[in-house]
Each structure stands twice: as structure tokens, then as C-alpha cells.
Design an enzyme around this catalytic site. Structure first.
Site, PDB file in Angstrom:
ATOM      1  N   ASP A  17       0.864  -1.185   0.000  1.00 30.75           N
ATOM      2  CA  ASP A  17       0.000   0.000   0.000  1.00 30.75           C
ATOM      3  C   ASP A  17       0.898   1.231   0.000  1.00 30.75           C
ATOM      4  O   ASP A  17       2.125   1.111  -0.029  1.00 30.75           O
ATOM      5  CB  ASP A  17      -0.925   0.006   1.220  1.00 30.75           C
ATOM      6  CG  ASP A  17      -2.290   0.628   0.912  1.00 30.75           C
ATOM      7  OD1 ASP A  17      -2.306   1.748   0.368  1.00 30.75           O
ATOM      8  OD2 ASP A  17      -3.324   0.000   1.201  1.00 30.75           O
ATOM      9  N   LYS A  31     -11.974   1.591 -14.704  1.00 32.04           N
ATOM     10  CA  LYS A  31     -12.408   0.241 -14.360  1.00 32.04           C
ATOM     11  C   LYS A  31     -12.915  -0.511 -15.603  1.00 32.04           C
ATOM     12  O   LYS A  31     -12.737  -1.728 -15.714  1.00 32.04           O
ATOM     13  CB  LYS A  31     -13.501   0.297 -13.290  1.00 32.04           C
ATOM     14  CG  LYS A  31     -13.008   0.780 -11.930  1.00 32.04           C
ATOM     15  CD  LYS A  31     -11.949  -0.156 -11.344  1.00 32.04           C
ATOM     16  CE  LYS A  31     -11.620   0.192  -9.899  1.00 32.04           C
ATOM     17  NZ  LYS A  31     -10.648  -0.751  -9.291  1.00 32.04           N
ATOM     18  N   TYR A  54     -13.138   7.439 -13.051  1.00 31.21           N
ATOM     19  CA  TYR A  54     -13.198   6.168 -12.317  1.00 31.21           C
ATOM     20  C   TYR A  54     -13.841   5.072 -13.156  1.00 31.21           C
ATOM     21  O   TYR A  54     -13.272   3.987 -13.324  1.00 31.21           O
ATOM     22  CB  TYR A  54     -13.978   6.357 -11.017  1.00 31.21           C
ATOM     23  CG  TYR A  54     -14.131   5.086 -10.211  1.00 31.21           C
ATOM     24  CD1 TYR A  54     -13.034   4.520  -9.565  1.00 31.21           C
ATOM     25  CD2 TYR A  54     -15.364   4.445 -10.110  1.00 31.21           C
ATOM     26  CE1 TYR A  54     -13.161   3.349  -8.825  1.00 31.21           C
ATOM     27  CE2 TYR A  54     -15.499   3.278  -9.374  1.00 31.21           C
ATOM     28  CZ  TYR A  54     -14.400   2.735  -8.736  1.00 31.21           C
ATOM     29  OH  TYR A  54     -14.530   1.569  -8.014  1.00 31.21           O
TER      30      TYR A  54
END
Length: 259
Positions: free
Chosen positions: A33, A157, A153
């Protein structure tokens, strides 16, 4: 049998729940992360992606049984496209050599039900066929207005799902015995969405925007369970599937169009 997994986005949300579930079942997990993980790497940059690959090889001893690429952003800014598409693809492609050394390798990514929502054709095209520089320039154009910014976004995706569908059956993946699949979650309960569903009015508004007739929004561990199964040895034949775990949103939106 104990397996070794790398999970990106492991410090929060679905990634954190996935890493915890794997560890609870006795597996080794390398978390990645931005911070507070075994590997701290910024997947929006080429340098961060390269650091992830090198660190993963060192920490895993050169062998990974599973890669679960969860890391992603939803903000209406260009870096969302950089992480969601380029960061995920670089993770999967960069760690594929480590997977080939496992007797039962698996790879899973996280797409989104937003891939079915309005998107920008040009950004999707550039993500799949253009340069990262040009794609992020297009994302910067979209980010100038709220009406188009949210499409960064959904476009990232959608591009990821299309990349996965065409890549999974290839010699490098299916031909090497590596099932590559994705999940497409609906509304996952986070501090932000929890507020939205705290009142009857909020629940009604969210249900109108994103209808999920089967049990509505869900906790991160629901998605984690599906990710863990897809990354398990039991999953031997799913290839290039984007599985909508969305309480029925896909079925409501598309009806029988899948056929």
C-alpha cells in the site's frame, strides 16, 4: 497447504479484509500500500510500480502462489486512472514471472460495477491503446468539470475489465496455467457510504442511484471472501471472468443483455 499471496491495497478496505482473511486461514501474506504495509509503494508512478515488483520478489523468495490486486482510487482526478489501470496492470504483469514458479498460481483484480456506468470512450481507448502520458492528459481534461470528472473512475475500471478479458486467455496466462479473473463490487460499506445509509432517506436515495435488491450494500469482508476463493487452488477453470458481486445491480441494469 500454506500459500504465499501478495495483496495490494492491504492497509484498508477490501484489501485489508482480504489480507486478514488469508492470514486467518494460515497463509503468508505480503501486503502492499502507500504506507503501513510490508511494501510501501505509490502505484501511480512507474518508480512505485518497479519498487513493488522488486520488493515482492525479495520478500517472497521469488515465488508467489497468488496476486490479488485491490489497490485503487475513486477520486475524480487523473491519478485515479494511473492507479486503477496502469498500477493494476503493472502489478499483474510484473509479478507474473513469480506466479509461474508456483504449482498452482492464481491472479485476481478488482474492477467495479461502475464499469457499467457512463464512461469516456476516448479515455478508455487511450488506456488500452495509447501512452500513459496521453491517457492522463485526457483524464486531466475530464477532471475540469464535475460532470465529466466522475467518468475517470468508471473509464479506468472499464478499461481494466477489457484488458483482463483479452489478456486472461493468452499463452502467458491461461497457457501458463494461471487463472486471471476479477470481481466487480457494488457499494461497499465504508465510513463515507455508512453515513449515506444511516437514514431512511439516505438509503432510498442510494437505492435509487445504485439498486442492489439482494441485501443492499455490504461490508468489505463479503468481497474478500470471493477474492480469496478466486485466488485459491479450488478455482481451476475460471478464465477472464469479471464477477459482479453487487446485490443484483448488474442484472437490474442490463437485464438479459449478457446473452
Amino acid at each position: 497447504m500454506t500459500r504465499t499471496y501478495l495483496v495490494t491495497g492491504a492497509a484498508s478496505g477490501i484489501g485489508k479484509a482480504t489480507a486478514a482473511l488469508l492470514r486467518s486461514r494460515g497463509h503468508n501474506v505480503i501486503g502492499a500500500d502507500l504506507k503501513d504495509s510490508d511494501i510501501n509503494a505509490d502505484l501511480s508512478t512507474v518508480q512505485g510500480r518497479e519498487h513493488l515488483i522488486h520488493a515482492a520478489e525479495e520478500l517472497s523468495g521469488g515465488v508467489l502462489d497468488g496476486v490479488i490486486a485491490v489497490a485503487g482510487l475513486s477520486h475524480p482526478i487523473p491519478v485515479t486512472a494511473a492507479v486503477n489501470y496502469y498500477g493494476t496492470v503493472a502489478t499483474l504483469e510484473g509479478l507474473r514471472p513469480l506466479l509461474t514458479r508456483s504449482p498452482a498460481p492464481r491472479a485476481v483484480a478488482v474492477a467495479s460495477m461502475a464499469s457499467l456506468q457512463p464512461f469516456d470512450e476516448e479515455l478508455v481507448r487511450l488506456l488500452l491503446e495509447g501512452t500513459e502520458q496521453d491517457a492522463l492528459a485526457r483524464a486531466a481534461e475530464l477532471a475540469t468539470t464535475p460532470a465529466t470528472g466522475h467518468q475517470i473512475y468508471s473509464s479506468s475500471k472499464r478499461a481494466l475489465a477489457r484488458w483482463l478479458r483479452t489478456t486472461a486467455p493468452t499463452a502467458e496466462w491461461a497457457g501458463a496455467g494461471i487463472p486471471l479473473n476479477a470481481i466487480a463490487p457494488g457499494v461497499v460499506l465504508t465510513p463515507m457510504t455508512t453515513e449515506l445509509v444511516a437514514t431512511p432517506e439516505g438509503r432510498a436515495k442510494l437505492n435509487e442511484q445504485v439498486p442492489m435488491p439482494l441485501n443492499g450494500p455490504f461490508d468489505a469482508d463479503v468481497a474478500a471472501k470471493l477474492l480469496v476463493w478466486l485466488a485459491d487452488e479450488e478455482n481451476s477453470h475460471l478464465c477472464g471472468q469479471v464477477i459482479f458481486i453487487d446485490g443484483g445491480y448488474d442484472a437490474v441494469l442490463r437485464g438479459d443483455s449478457t446473452w
